[in-house]
Motif scaffolding. Structure first.
Motif, PDB file in Angstrom:
ATOM      1  N   ALA A 399       0.850  -1.195   0.000  1.00 38.04           N
ATOM      2  CA  ALA A 399       0.000   0.000   0.000  1.00 38.04           C
ATOM      3  C   ALA A 399       0.888   1.249   0.000  1.00 38.04           C
ATOM      4  O   ALA A 399       2.112   1.144   0.073  1.00 38.04           O
ATOM      5  CB  ALA A 399      -0.859  -0.023   1.249  1.00 38.04           C
ATOM      6  N   TRP A 400       0.274   2.405  -0.087  1.00 36.69           N
ATOM      7  CA  TRP A 400       1.048   3.650   0.085  1.00 36.69           C
ATOM      8  C   TRP A 400       0.428   4.450   1.224  1.00 36.69           C
ATOM      9  O   TRP A 400      -0.761   4.287   1.545  1.00 36.69           O
ATOM     10  CB  TRP A 400       1.079   4.486  -1.200  1.00 36.69           C
ATOM     11  N   SER A 401       1.230   5.317   1.815  1.00 29.52           N
ATOM     12  CA  SER A 401       0.677   6.245   2.796  1.00 29.52           C
ATOM     13  C   SER A 401       0.646   7.622   2.157  1.00 29.52           C
ATOM     14  O   SER A 401       1.692   8.250   1.953  1.00 29.52           O
ATOM     15  CB  SER A 401       1.521   6.287   4.066  1.00 29.52           C
ATOM     16  N   ALA A 402      -0.563   8.086   1.822  1.00 31.52           N
ATOM     17  CA  ALA A 402      -0.693   9.397   1.180  1.00 31.52           C
ATOM     18  C   ALA A 402      -0.155  10.474   2.120  1.00 31.52           C
ATOM     19  O   ALA A 402       0.460  11.448   1.688  1.00 31.52           O
ATOM     20  CB  ALA A 402      -2.149   9.654   0.841  1.00 31.52           C
ATOM     21  N   ARG A 403      -0.362  10.283   3.411  1.00 25.66           N
ATOM     22  CA  ARG A 403       0.076  11.315   4.342  1.00 25.66           C
ATOM     23  C   ARG A 403       1.603  11.393   4.412  1.00 25.66           C
ATOM     24  O   ARG A 403       2.174  12.473   4.351  1.00 25.66           O
ATOM     25  CB  ARG A 403      -0.495  11.053   5.734  1.00 25.66           C
ATOM     26  N   ALA A 404       2.253  10.213   4.527  1.00 21.09           N
ATOM     27  CA  ALA A 404       3.724  10.228   4.608  1.00 21.09           C
ATOM     28  C   ALA A 404       4.306  10.873   3.349  1.00 21.09           C
ATOM     29  O   ALA A 404       5.262  11.645   3.413  1.00 21.09           O
ATOM     30  CB  ALA A 404       4.241   8.811   4.791  1.00 21.09           C
ATOM     31  N   VAL A 405       3.711  10.566   2.195  1.00 23.91           N
ATOM     32  CA  VAL A 405       4.247  11.076   0.933  1.00 23.91           C
ATOM     33  C   VAL A 405       3.980  12.576   0.794  1.00 23.91           C
ATOM     34  O   VAL A 405       4.887  13.364   0.493  1.00 23.91           O
ATOM     35  CB  VAL A 405       3.621  10.289  -0.251  1.00 23.91           C
ATOM     36  N   MET A 406       2.737  12.978   1.046  1.00 26.95           N
ATOM     37  CA  MET A 406       2.368  14.375   0.781  1.00 26.95           C
ATOM     38  C   MET A 406       2.850  15.329   1.882  1.00 26.95           C
ATOM     39  O   MET A 406       2.861  16.534   1.675  1.00 26.95           O
ATOM     40  CB  MET A 406       0.845  14.509   0.627  1.00 26.95           C
ATOM     41  N   ARG A 407       3.235  14.784   3.036  1.00 26.63           N
ATOM     42  CA  ARG A 407       3.739  15.657   4.107  1.00 26.63           C
ATOM     43  C   ARG A 407       5.221  15.379   4.360  1.00 26.63           C
ATOM     44  O   ARG A 407       5.724  15.648   5.458  1.00 26.63           O
ATOM     45  CB  ARG A 407       2.950  15.440   5.393  1.00 26.63           C
ATOM     46  N   SER A 408       5.900  14.839   3.362  1.00 25.14           N
ATOM     47  CA  SER A 408       7.316  14.504   3.560  1.00 25.14           C
ATOM     48  C   SER A 408       8.143  15.778   3.772  1.00 25.14           C
ATOM     49  O   SER A 408       8.141  16.681   2.932  1.00 25.14           O
ATOM     50  CB  SER A 408       7.812  13.755   2.317  1.00 25.14           C
ATOM     51  N   GLU A 409       8.860  15.830   4.888  1.00 28.32           N
ATOM     52  CA  GLU A 409       9.673  17.029   5.157  1.00 28.32           C
ATOM     53  C   GLU A 409      10.850  17.102   4.194  1.00 28.32           C
ATOM     54  O   GLU A 409      11.304  18.182   3.845  1.00 28.32           O
ATOM     55  CB  GLU A 409      10.159  17.014   6.607  1.00 28.32           C
ATOM     56  N   SER A 410      11.350  15.944   3.767  1.00 29.21           N
ATOM     57  CA  SER A 410      12.498  16.005   2.853  1.00 29.21           C
ATOM     58  C   SER A 410      12.070  16.546   1.489  1.00 29.21           C
ATOM     59  O   SER A 410      12.877  17.132   0.765  1.00 29.21           O
ATOM     60  CB  SER A 410      13.166  14.639   2.728  1.00 29.21           C
ATOM     61  N   VAL A 411      10.815  16.402   1.132  1.00 26.19           N
ATOM     62  CA  VAL A 411      10.343  16.932  -0.158  1.00 26.19           C
ATOM     63  C   VAL A 411       9.804  18.363   0.002  1.00 26.19           C
ATOM     64  O   VAL A 411      10.137  19.257  -0.777  1.00 26.19           O
ATOM     65  CB  VAL A 411       9.247  16.022  -0.764  1.00 26.19           C
ATOM     66  N   GLY A 413       9.795  20.387   2.951  1.00 26.47           N
ATOM     67  CA  GLY A 413      10.383  21.275   3.954  1.00 26.47           C
ATOM     68  C   GLY A 413       9.872  20.970   5.348  1.00 26.47           C
ATOM     69  O   GLY A 413       8.904  20.217   5.524  1.00 26.47           O
ATOM     70  N   ILE A 414      10.509  21.626   6.336  1.00 29.44           N
ATOM     71  CA  ILE A 414      10.194  21.283   7.733  1.00 29.44           C
ATOM     72  C   ILE A 414       8.764  21.665   8.106  1.00 29.44           C
ATOM     73  O   ILE A 414       8.218  21.157   9.071  1.00 29.44           O
ATOM     74  CB  ILE A 414      11.176  21.973   8.717  1.00 29.44           C
ATOM     75  N   ASP A 415       8.160  22.582   7.334  1.00 30.84           N
ATOM     76  CA  ASP A 415       6.782  23.000   7.630  1.00 30.84           C
ATOM     77  C   ASP A 415       5.780  22.300   6.707  1.00 30.84           C
ATOM     78  O   ASP A 415       4.735  22.844   6.360  1.00 30.84           O
ATOM     79  CB  ASP A 415       6.656  24.526   7.515  1.00 30.84           C
ATOM     80  N   ALA A 416       6.105  21.038   6.350  1.00 29.96           N
ATOM     81  CA  ALA A 416       5.260  20.316   5.380  1.00 29.96           C
ATOM     82  C   ALA A 416       3.818  20.142   5.854  1.00 29.96           C
ATOM     83  O   ALA A 416       2.922  19.942   5.040  1.00 29.96           O
ATOM     84  CB  ALA A 416       5.868  18.946   5.085  1.00 29.96           C
ATOM     85  N   ASP A 417       3.579  20.235   7.160  1.00 31.64           N
ATOM     86  CA  ASP A 417       2.206  20.055   7.663  1.00 31.64           C
ATOM     87  C   ASP A 417       1.348  21.304   7.479  1.00 31.64           C
ATOM     88  O   ASP A 417       0.149  21.270   7.772  1.00 31.64           O
ATOM     89  CB  ASP A 417       2.236  19.694   9.161  1.00 31.64           C
ATOM     90  N   VAL A 418       1.969  22.400   7.033  1.00 24.90           N
ATOM     91  CA  VAL A 418       1.245  23.676   6.954  1.00 24.90           C
ATOM     92  C   VAL A 418       0.823  23.961   5.513  1.00 24.90           C
ATOM     93  O   VAL A 418       1.576  23.681   4.571  1.00 24.90           O
ATOM     94  CB  VAL A 418       2.162  24.837   7.445  1.00 24.90           C
ATOM     95  N   PHE A 419      -0.369  24.508   5.364  1.00 20.59           N
ATOM     96  CA  PHE A 419      -0.827  24.975   4.036  1.00 20.59           C
ATOM     97  C   PHE A 419      -0.052  26.251   3.726  1.00 20.59           C
ATOM     98  O   PHE A 419      -0.317  27.304   4.303  1.00 20.59           O
ATOM     99  CB  PHE A 419      -2.329  25.271   4.095  1.00 20.59           C
TER     100      PHE A 419
END
Ligand code: HEM
Length: 506
Positions: A399-411, A413-419
């Motif tokens: 499976a994939w984790s959409a959250r891990a992928v779309m909120r990846s800090e390495s992709v 940035g450190i504020d990946a959780d923010v809009f």
């Protein structure tokens, strides 16, 4: 003389059943231990190594988006989430696995998404020549090249939505007319996609109600579909001849049934002798050799795959923009200055909307924050594979984790959780490309990539501009601006808004 006693005469009845129970328990225990042993090198929640219950219960709770993200945070980019399921949270590896030349195919989980079992549609079909052939017949229509009036159908739907707001939901200082934007947005996308798919709008906006209880029925069956998809024997049972009566049918008065009836009627008219060749989506399917039953199924796919997904991104962008005053003001200013410079028509064209950088950045962030399809979408290979440097035995569901992928800090940035639309505006070319490649995964990839992507993007570009150039929006409940349930597809409700005409202080 050898005994002629039968087995049942030598062994008492309770002892016999005790033996059966014992053998059964031993069989289950051995298969569990074998299952655990196969993937013992992959860490994950303890119980997930032994039973599917962890995965099923998280699916039922509607929290899989967060839970799979947490699992990847805790155990790494590859983690075990059921005896024969692992999850991958690495964007590059997901891209590779979903890619055109990948050794992976869709897993049997997809059988759970047959609309008219046992018949497959694009959403449920595994890879291979049959799927490739079907896609080749659909692609010209979906690309829009073969279809006249695609943009006009979208424009008309948006214009109808604006009229609906103006007639019934505009607030002023003397009139308060709150509206659930979440629900109305889906009325708009359903009317637009039905016009594109069938050449006639369902009329959700005209009636301003959930026609045939379609939305409520589909929303309430999605959690069950997602759970059933995890249990192969149950899918087989439910899709067997014996359970046919439980499946949606065109004779139903509510839910998917009435939409199936419309599909049957409209498609039927295109297959009568000397039928007129119309230059719409269905016409394109017919011209490219789709059979009548396939065309019925694929018309339904457009409604199911192409209405709430687009509405979800619209709602997600709206709720994040409206609750971020600086972004909201800047986006309105970007749209206003394009209008003032007479750069945009009414409604804006897709091409012009693509030239508005902040708008594009907001849409991308909308996809990223809450991808409309965040289900596990597992793949399977009949050969051993290596993902994130870890050996994955043949036959494992990945499976994939959409959250891990779309909120990846390495992709991101450190504020990946923010809009934060500005991340797109300030990124250099390389970073931007990596981010683009990652959010592209919201639409799948390769052999199964979303066919409706161009349509969804045109809709979003136009809708957001047309709404923000005319109206001011305020969220009513700041404690919980919107209700999200992640049942593989994101189900959103209760985005209650106050809408007023721009600069209207009356
Ligand atoms: C924001 C909007 C949308 C999103 C995020 C989205 C997402 C997706 C995803 C993730 C898949 C692939 C699933 C997989 O890999 O198994 C998919 C497939 C598909 N989508 Fe979309 N979709 C959107 C809009 C639409 C629209 C508007 C239509 C139709 C007009 C559509 C039609 C399809 C079809 C036909 C497939 C199946 C492709 C295949 O298997 O060959 N989608 N979509």
């Amino acid at each position: 003389m050898p005994s002629l006693l039968t087995f049942s005469e030598t062994v008492s009845r309770p002892a016999f059943w005790g033996l059966v129970a014992c053998l059964f328990t031993v069989h289950i225990a051995i298969s569990r231990v074998r299952g655990w042993y196969r993937l013992r090198h992959i860490k994950g929640p303890w119980s997930a190594a032994w039973t599917d219950l962890w995965l099923i219960s998280k699916t039922r709770q509607g929290s899989l988006f967060e839970d799979l993200g947490d699992v990847c945070k805790q155990y790494g980019s590859i983690a075990r989430i059921a005896p024969n399921y692992i999850v991958c949270g690495d964007a590059e590896e997901v891209r590779r696995m979903w890619g055109v030349r990948s050794q992976f195919d869709r897993a049997p989980w997809y059988k759970g998404f047959r609309l008219d079992p046992p018949r497959d549609c694009t959403l449920s079909m595994r890879g291979g020549d049959v799927h490739a052939m079907l896609r080749s017949k659909l692609a010209p229509g979906y690309s829009g090249k073969d279809v006249e009036g695609l943009h006009e159908s979208i424009d008309a739907g948006i214009a109808r939505f604006i009229t609906l707001i103006e007639d019934k939901y505009l607030s002023t200082t003397t009139k308060y007319r709150p509206v659930d934007f979440a629900r109305k947005a889906q009325y708009m996308t359903l009317d637009i996609i039905s016009k594109i798919a069938f050449g006639e709008s369902f009329g959700f906006m005209d009636r301003d109600e959930d026609l045939y209880d379609y939305i409520s029925t589909v929303e309430s069956s999605i959690p069950m579909m997602q759970m059933v998809a995890l249990i192969p024997w149950l899918i087989n049972l439910l899709q067997s001849f014996f359970c046919k009566a439980l499946m949606p049918s065109e004779r139903d008065a509510v839910g998917l049934g009435p939409i199936m009836a419309i599909a049957k009627r409209v498609v039927g008219q295109r297959y009568i002798p000397n039928a007129v060749d119309r230059k719409d989506m269905l016409g394109s399917f017919v011209r490219h050799g789709l059979g009548q039953q396939e065309a019925e199924g694929e018309s339904l796919v457009q409604i199911i795959a192409g209405s709430d997904t687009t509405a979800t991104v619209l709602r997600t962008v709206m709720v994040h923009v409206v609750t971020n005053p600086t972004i909201y003001m800047r986006l309105q200013a970007e749209i206003d200055s394009a209008v003032a410079g007479q750069l945009v028509s009414t409604p804006i064209t897709d091409l012009k909307a693509k030239e508005l950088p902040l708008l594009q950045a907001c849409i991308k962030e909308g996809f990223r924050m809450w991808p409309p399809i965040s289900g596990i979408m597992p793949r399977i290979s009949d050969r051993d594979a290596v993902i994130c440097g870890i050996r994955i035995p043949a036959g494992t569901n990945v499976a994939w984790s959409a959250r891990a992928v779309m909120r990846s800090e390495s992709v991101f940035g450190i504020d990946a959780d923010v809009f934060l639309p500005d991340r797109w505006l300030r990124a250099n070319e390389n970073q931007r490309q990596v981010m683009e490649n990652t959010i592209d995964l919201c639409f799948g990839q390769g052999r199964w990539g979303c066919l409706g992507r161009p349509i969804a993007c045109i809709e979003l570009n136009k809708m957001i501009v047309e709404l923000l150039r005319r109206f001011d929006f305020s969220v009513i409940n700041m404690e919980r601006p919107i209700r999200n349930s992640f049942f593989g597809v994101l189900i959103q409700s209760e985005l209650n808004m106050r809408i007023s005409r721009r600069d209207d202080l009356t």
